[in-house]
Design an enzyme around this catalytic site. Structure first.
Site, PDB file in Angstrom:
ATOM      1  N   TYR A  25      91.746  20.519 112.363  1.00  0.00           N
ATOM      2  CA  TYR A  25      91.578  20.261 110.918  1.00  0.00           C
ATOM      3  C   TYR A  25      90.240  20.815 110.412  1.00  0.00           C
ATOM      4  CZ  TYR A  25      91.627  17.325 106.644  1.00  0.00           C
ATOM      5  OH  TYR A  25      91.612  16.850 105.348  1.00  0.00           O
TER       6      TYR A  25
ATOM      7  N   LYS B 175      89.789  23.512 107.538  1.00  0.00           N
ATOM      8  CA  LYS B 175      89.069  23.214 106.291  1.00  0.00           C
ATOM      9  C   LYS B 175      87.832  24.090 106.111  1.00  0.00           C
ATOM     10  CE  LYS B 175      91.742  20.172 104.401  1.00  0.00           C
ATOM     11  NZ  LYS B 175      92.671  20.675 103.362  1.00  0.00           N
TER      12      LYS B 175
END
Ligand SMILES: NC(=O)c1ccc[n+]([C@@H]2O[C@H](COP(=O)([O-])OP(=O)(O)OC[C@H]3O[C@@H](n4cnc5c(N)ncnc54)[C@H](O)[C@@H]3O)[C@@H](O)[C@H]2O)c1
Length: 251
Positions: free
Chosen positions: A152, A156
């Site tokens: 993640y 991001k």
């Protein structure tokens, strides 16, 4: 409403995407609410219509190239060419690196990065034609590093590089591209985190709030307000930026 611009929000069935779709509708945009299942997106579209707005529910997987091309064409035909895009769809597959499966890594990058790429590429044709557009990408404070989120965090952080590059490429066509990087926001996504680690959601919210300078967790509407600014006409000289909406820096 006939002159209204059309905004496309991905992952709009719930959470930050739903709040953003509703906010953009209140700002005067026609809104296409896209999510995996059309019937889930319809909840948001119906709420917008009940508020007097104009909305369309669209079902598509943002990681599926054909589905994205069809969905964007459907939005353009039905609501008008989408010139505002919010790349919000996202998933979590948290684990420590040594336990993270290849599928969990790939799935997260597929939805966040490939998804944002596919939808942006389809939408930019309409923005370039209109010589006007806004793209807002959802990053996260996790881009700076977060235990258990190698997949993640990479996605991001990738969203930030993607944002800055699109800002350079699309700027000459009147299109701004920015990112909003939320801290901890109370949604189904963070509720699932509490479930996974076996902590009551209320306890997790209280613990997170204590670590935030403004002493509360974020609400979807906090993020929607930042997206609304980037999407506005008056933000036309702001591009390639990342706005952390996290209640202050971690001390
Ligand atoms: N909640 C937070 O604390 C937080 C913090 C930082 C960033 N974010 C980011 O904000 C965005 C929204 O988060 P949220 O908390 O509202 O999450 P959520 O899980 O409540 O909602 C995400 C939505 O995206 C949809 N979605 C997932 N995969 C999809 C796909 N392949 N195609 C289309 N739709 C898909 C889901 O069905 C869901 O409706 C995400 O990008 C997330 O990473 C959230």
């Amino acid at each position: 409403m006939t002159d209204a611009r059309t905004a496309l929000v991905t992952g709009a069935a719930r959470g930050i995407g739903a709040a953003t779709a509703r906010r953009l509708a209140r700002d005067g945009y026609r809104v296409a609410a896209l999510d995996l299942r059309e019937e889930d997106a319809e909840t948001t579209a119906a709420a917008i219509r009940a508020d007097g707005g104009d909305a369309l529910a669209v079902g598509a997987d943002v990681g599926d190239e054909d589905a994205v091309v069809q969905a964007v064409a459907h939005v353009a035909r039905t609501l008008g060419p989408p010139t505002v895009l919010v790349n919000n769809a996202g998933i979590l597959r948290d684990n420590l690196l040594f336990k993270m499966s290849t599928a969990d890594f790939d799935d997260v990058l597929r939805v966040h990065l490939r998804g944002a790429f596919l939808v942006s590429r389809a939408v930019q044709a309409h923005q370039v034609e209109a010589r006007w557009g806004r793209v807002v990408n959802l990053s996260s404070t996790s881009a700076l590093g977060n235990r258990g989120q190698a997949n993640y965090a990479a996605a991001k952080a990738g969203m930030q590089g993607f944002t800055k590059t699109l800002a350079i490429e699309l700027g000459p066509f009147g299109v701004t591209v920015n990112a909003v990087a939320p801290g901890f926001v109370e949604t189904e996504m963070t509720r699932a985190v509490a479930e996974r680690v076996g902590v009551p959601f209320e306890d997790l919210l209280a613990a997170e709030a204590k670590a935030v300078p403004v002493r509360r967790v974020g609400q979807p509407e906090d993020i929607a307000a930042a997206v609304s600014f980037f999407a506005s006409e008056e933000a036309g000289f702001v591009s390639g930026q990342v706005l952390y909406v996290a209640g202050g820096p971690r001390g």
